[in-house]
Design a protein around this motif. Structure first.
Motif, PDB file in Angstrom:
ATOM      1  N   LEU A  89      -6.620  -3.715   2.629  1.00 59.75           N
ATOM      2  CA  LEU A  89      -6.196  -4.494   1.466  1.00 59.75           C
ATOM      3  C   LEU A  89      -7.373  -4.843   0.569  1.00 59.75           C
ATOM      4  O   LEU A  89      -7.274  -4.759  -0.652  1.00 59.75           O
ATOM      5  CB  LEU A  89      -5.500  -5.777   1.936  1.00 59.75           C
ATOM      6  CG  LEU A  89      -5.022  -6.721   0.829  1.00 59.75           C
ATOM      7  CD1 LEU A  89      -3.983  -6.028  -0.049  1.00 59.75           C
ATOM      8  CD2 LEU A  89      -4.454  -7.995   1.427  1.00 59.75           C
TER       9      LEU A  89
ATOM     10  N   PRO B 254       0.839  -1.206   0.000  1.00 59.31           N
ATOM     11  CA  PRO B 254       0.000   0.000   0.000  1.00 59.31           C
ATOM     12  C   PRO B 254       0.869   1.248   0.000  1.00 59.31           C
ATOM     13  O   PRO B 254       1.987   1.239   0.516  1.00 59.31           O
ATOM     14  CB  PRO B 254      -0.799  -0.129   1.301  1.00 59.31           C
ATOM     15  CG  PRO B 254       0.018  -1.020   2.173  1.00 59.31           C
ATOM     16  CD  PRO B 254       0.725  -1.977   1.252  1.00 59.31           C
TER      17      PRO B 254
ATOM     18  N   ASN C 170      -4.232   0.850  -2.432  1.00 60.49           N
ATOM     19  CA  ASN C 170      -3.865  -0.493  -1.997  1.00 60.49           C
ATOM     20  C   ASN C 170      -3.353  -1.289  -3.187  1.00 60.49           C
ATOM     21  O   ASN C 170      -3.470  -0.847  -4.341  1.00 60.49           O
ATOM     22  CB  ASN C 170      -5.034  -1.172  -1.270  1.00 60.49           C
ATOM     23  CG  ASN C 170      -6.119  -1.681  -2.211  1.00 60.49           C
ATOM     24  OD1 ASN C 170      -6.001  -1.615  -3.436  1.00 60.49           O
ATOM     25  ND2 ASN C 170      -7.193  -2.202  -1.647  1.00 60.49           N
TER      26      ASN C 170
END
Length: 312
Positions: free
Chosen positions: A148, A12, A30
């Motif tokens: 995520l 990220p 992400n």
């Protein structure tokens, strides 16, 4: 400029960028391609995109993005007042002030930073205008995080707000707060909201008169401007045409605001297109009916977690 994270596409990233007016913004990404953009003007989230590039927040094409005007859309922060419920300007001053990126934020023991792109912002009373209209010393810490699973095909958090307001004054103060979230929807007639059934609400269209919601999901056929009181911690916004559902999970935010101006009021708003009301719905995590009271040295913490579920 990279604030944290690394450039590796498998990690990220958090980057500082500027908009067309030169205002600093923070861009979270992400590894799957989902992103969140936050303006330091107002600490306002302006964009939340899925990994497929779908914009999940509404912003008006007519909105003025140049400070000191807040953008119509995204997630403006209403603090320390919501609406006209007090002596301050509508929705308070936080959405019109410049926030700072916090280099050494207070520790959040419950926050797992694994695979998250996040940024910490802070607002302090740094000018005479603020202290004149609201003579209190405070610190408003805000963490915005992109997890995520930003695409949210599962019920995993895409964005997480963690807010902390601390009284560093020698006298108590109280405040109201709302995260005025403009969800992007296919059409207001195709949307329903669940989780507010049987709750009491204050209707701003009837001078804040108190009513009780019926047992059915909330659908929309006309203007709505309500504050639902003491709601459960999860509220869902179903968009039937786009086959997606927003889940709103909250802590420390007992109330929920639901707002859509409909056609007549939309035409009266200079920063909203005449037909744009059809493609937006505000559903806010908030603390309005009972303001939050802080004694000197006390701190309030609230969380707003937004996630997306796609159906087939």
């Amino acid at each position: 400029m990279e604030l944290s994270g690394v450039s590796d596409e498998k990690r990220p990233t958090v980057d500082l960028v500027k908009d067309k007016n030169g205002t600093d913004q923070v861009l979270l990404k992400n590894p799957k391609g989902a992103s969140v953009k936050i303006s330091l003007h107002g600490g306002q989230v302006l964009s939340w995109k899925s990994d497929k590039g779908d914009e999940l927040l509404f912003t008006s094409a007519k909105g003025n993005s140049k400070p000191p005007h807040p953008v119509r859309g995204g997630i403006p922060i209403c603090f320390p007042q919501f609406g006209t419920r007090g002596s301050l300007e509508q929705h308070g001053f936080a959405r019109n002030k410049m926030w700072l990126v916090e280099e050494n934020p207070p520790d959040l023991p419950s926050f797992d930073s694994t695979d998250k792109a996040y940024v910490d912002l802070v607002l302090k009373p740094s000018d005479e205008d603020t202290t004149r209209i609201w003579p209190h010393s405070f610190e408003f810490h805000l963490r915005v995080s992109l997890a995520l699973d930003g695409n949210l095909t599962l019920i995993s958090p895409a964005r997480l707000w963690i807010s902390r307001v601390r009284n560093i004054n020698s006298k108590p103060f109280s405040f109201s707060i709302a995260y005025h979230t403009y969800f992007s929807i296919s059409d207001i007639s195709e949307v329903r909201v669940e989780g507010l059934e049987t709750l009491d609400y204050l209707d701003n269209l009837f001078d804040k008169e108190r009513f009780t919601e019926q047992g059915d999901a909330l659908t929309f056929e006309s203007e709505i401007d309500r504050v639902y009181l003491n709601s459960r911690d999860v509220v869902a916004v179903f968009d039937h045409e786009r086959k997606r559902t927003f889940l709103i999970k909250k802590e420390g935010l007992p109330d929920v605001v639901v707002w859509n101006p409909w056609d007549k009021k939309a035409r009266a708003l200079t920063d909203l297109g005449d037909e744009e009301y059809k493609h937006m719905l505000c559903v806010d995590g908030a603390a309005i009916e009972k303001p939050i009271n802080l004694k000197p040295g006390e701190e309030w913490t609230g969380k707003l977690n937004l996630s997306l579920v796609l159906s087939t």
